[in-house]
Design a protein around this motif. Sequence first.
Motif, short mmCIF file in Angstrom:
data_model
loop_
_atom_site.label_atom_id
_atom_site.label_comp_id
_atom_site.label_asym_id
_atom_site.label_seq_id
_atom_site.Cartn_x
_atom_site.Cartn_y
_atom_site.Cartn_z
N GLN A 110 0.83 -1.20 0.00
CA GLN A 110 0.00 0.00 0.00
C GLN A 110 0.87 1.26 0.00
N TRP A 111 1.98 1.20 0.73
CA TRP A 111 2.86 2.36 0.81
C TRP A 111 3.52 2.66 -0.53
N ARG A 112 4.05 1.61 -1.15
CA ARG A 112 4.73 1.82 -2.43
C ARG A 112 3.75 2.20 -3.55
N GLY A 113 2.52 1.65 -3.45
CA GLY A 113 1.54 1.91 -4.51
C GLY A 113 0.67 3.13 -4.27
N HIS A 114 0.94 3.88 -3.18
CA HIS A 114 0.14 5.07 -2.86
C HIS A 114 -1.35 4.71 -2.82
N GLU A 115 -1.66 3.60 -2.17
CA GLU A 115 -3.03 3.09 -2.12
C GLU A 115 -3.92 4.03 -1.31
N THR A 116 -5.09 4.36 -1.86
CA THR A 116 -6.02 5.26 -1.17
C THR A 116 -7.31 4.56 -0.75
N ARG A 117 -7.47 3.30 -1.17
CA ARG A 117 -8.67 2.55 -0.79
C ARG A 117 -8.50 1.97 0.61
N VAL A 118 -9.58 1.97 1.37
CA VAL A 118 -9.55 1.49 2.75
C VAL A 118 -9.56 -0.03 2.81
N GLU A 119 -10.37 -0.66 1.96
CA GLU A 119 -10.55 -2.10 2.03
C GLU A 119 -9.28 -2.84 1.59
N ASP A 120 -9.09 -4.05 2.17
CA ASP A 120 -7.99 -4.90 1.73
C ASP A 120 -8.18 -5.24 0.26
N GLN A 121 -7.06 -5.33 -0.46
CA GLN A 121 -7.15 -5.51 -1.91
C GLN A 121 -7.03 -6.96 -2.34
N GLU A 122 -6.57 -7.83 -1.45
CA GLU A 122 -6.42 -9.24 -1.82
C GLU A 122 -7.79 -9.88 -1.95
N GLY A 123 -8.01 -10.61 -3.02
CA GLY A 123 -9.30 -11.25 -3.26
C GLY A 123 -9.51 -12.48 -2.40
N PHE A 124 -10.67 -13.10 -2.58
CA PHE A 124 -11.01 -14.32 -1.84
C PHE A 124 -10.16 -15.47 -2.38
N TYR A 125 -9.36 -16.06 -1.50
CA TYR A 125 -8.47 -17.14 -1.92
C TYR A 125 -8.35 -18.13 -0.77
N LEU A 126 -8.29 -19.42 -1.09
CA LEU A 126 -8.23 -20.48 -0.08
C LEU A 126 -6.95 -21.29 -0.26
N SER A 127 -6.06 -21.19 0.72
CA SER A 127 -4.87 -22.03 0.74
C SER A 127 -5.27 -23.44 1.16
N PRO A 128 -4.37 -24.42 1.04
CA PRO A 128 -4.71 -25.78 1.49
C PRO A 128 -5.19 -25.84 2.94
N LEU A 129 -4.57 -25.07 3.84
CA LEU A 129 -5.02 -25.09 5.24
C LEU A 129 -6.38 -24.44 5.41
N HIS A 130 -6.69 -23.46 4.55
CA HIS A 130 -7.99 -22.81 4.62
C HIS A 130 -9.14 -23.77 4.28
N ARG A 131 -8.83 -24.88 3.67
CA ARG A 131 -9.89 -25.87 3.42
C ARG A 131 -10.31 -26.57 4.71
N TRP A 132 -9.45 -26.51 5.73
CA TRP A 132 -9.71 -27.21 6.99
C TRP A 132 -10.10 -26.29 8.13
N VAL A 133 -9.66 -25.03 8.05
CA VAL A 133 -9.93 -24.09 9.13
C VAL A 133 -9.90 -22.68 8.55
N ARG A 134 -10.84 -21.84 8.99
CA ARG A 134 -10.95 -20.50 8.40
C ARG A 134 -9.81 -19.57 8.81
N HIS A 135 -9.21 -19.84 9.95
CA HIS A 135 -8.14 -18.97 10.46
C HIS A 135 -6.91 -19.82 10.80
N PRO A 136 -6.15 -20.26 9.79
CA PRO A 136 -5.03 -21.15 10.04
C PRO A 136 -3.96 -20.54 10.96
#
Length: 218
Positions: A110-136
């Motif tokens: 965000q710092w390098r990109g001069h980001e002005t949006r408040v919301e997190d920019q990473e989309g919905f993504y599920l790692s292998p551990l996320h298939r077993w628990v929402r907060h690995p």
Amino acid sequence: MQTETAVIVLVVGWIAYFALHSLLASLKAKHWVARHWPGAVRGYRLFYNLLSVVLILPLVGITLFYPAPWLWRWEGVAAWVANGLALAALIGFFWTTRYYSMAEFLGTQQWRGHETRVEDQEGFYLSPLHRWVRHPWYFLGLVLLWTRDMNLLFFTTAVIISLYLFIGSKLEERKLITYHGDVYREYRRRVAGIIPLPWKHLSPSEAQQLVGNAKQRP
């Protein structure tokens, strides 16, 4: 400082720390900053992380270095099991970082990109551990905490952190529902929160389908 006083300091300190942590992580706080100091948004996440590290150091110092009576210490086979689980949790933690945007998590993106949006920019993504628990990371953190030898101060810290992880996960998921809507609601219904449950998980194809549904959202 007596042990009883140290316990009180830890309890008050951790509660204040987590209250501030949650307040600054909230969308309301971020939107307030965006309205009053829009130029500061790019550095918000970076400042948030740096402040979190600075404020946590005294509490960690008291927990680890102030003398207190032992409640239990792992010995023999139990020590091997406890340390093995802790090592597995550490390996799991570093392994999962490959599935996160660490630059966004730390705030450097965000710092390098001069980001002005408040919301997190990473989309919905599920790692292998996320298939077993929402907060690995929360689960791995609990494993690390509760496989350590426990004196009174470490036990106090472990209990408060554990409670906050469960409470904080609920607060975090409010934001995730705001970001991802019904896709995250469906994910929450089908996958365990912090403690993995064998009957609540996603197969690779089911996880892929959920991610695909998220990408189709307007």
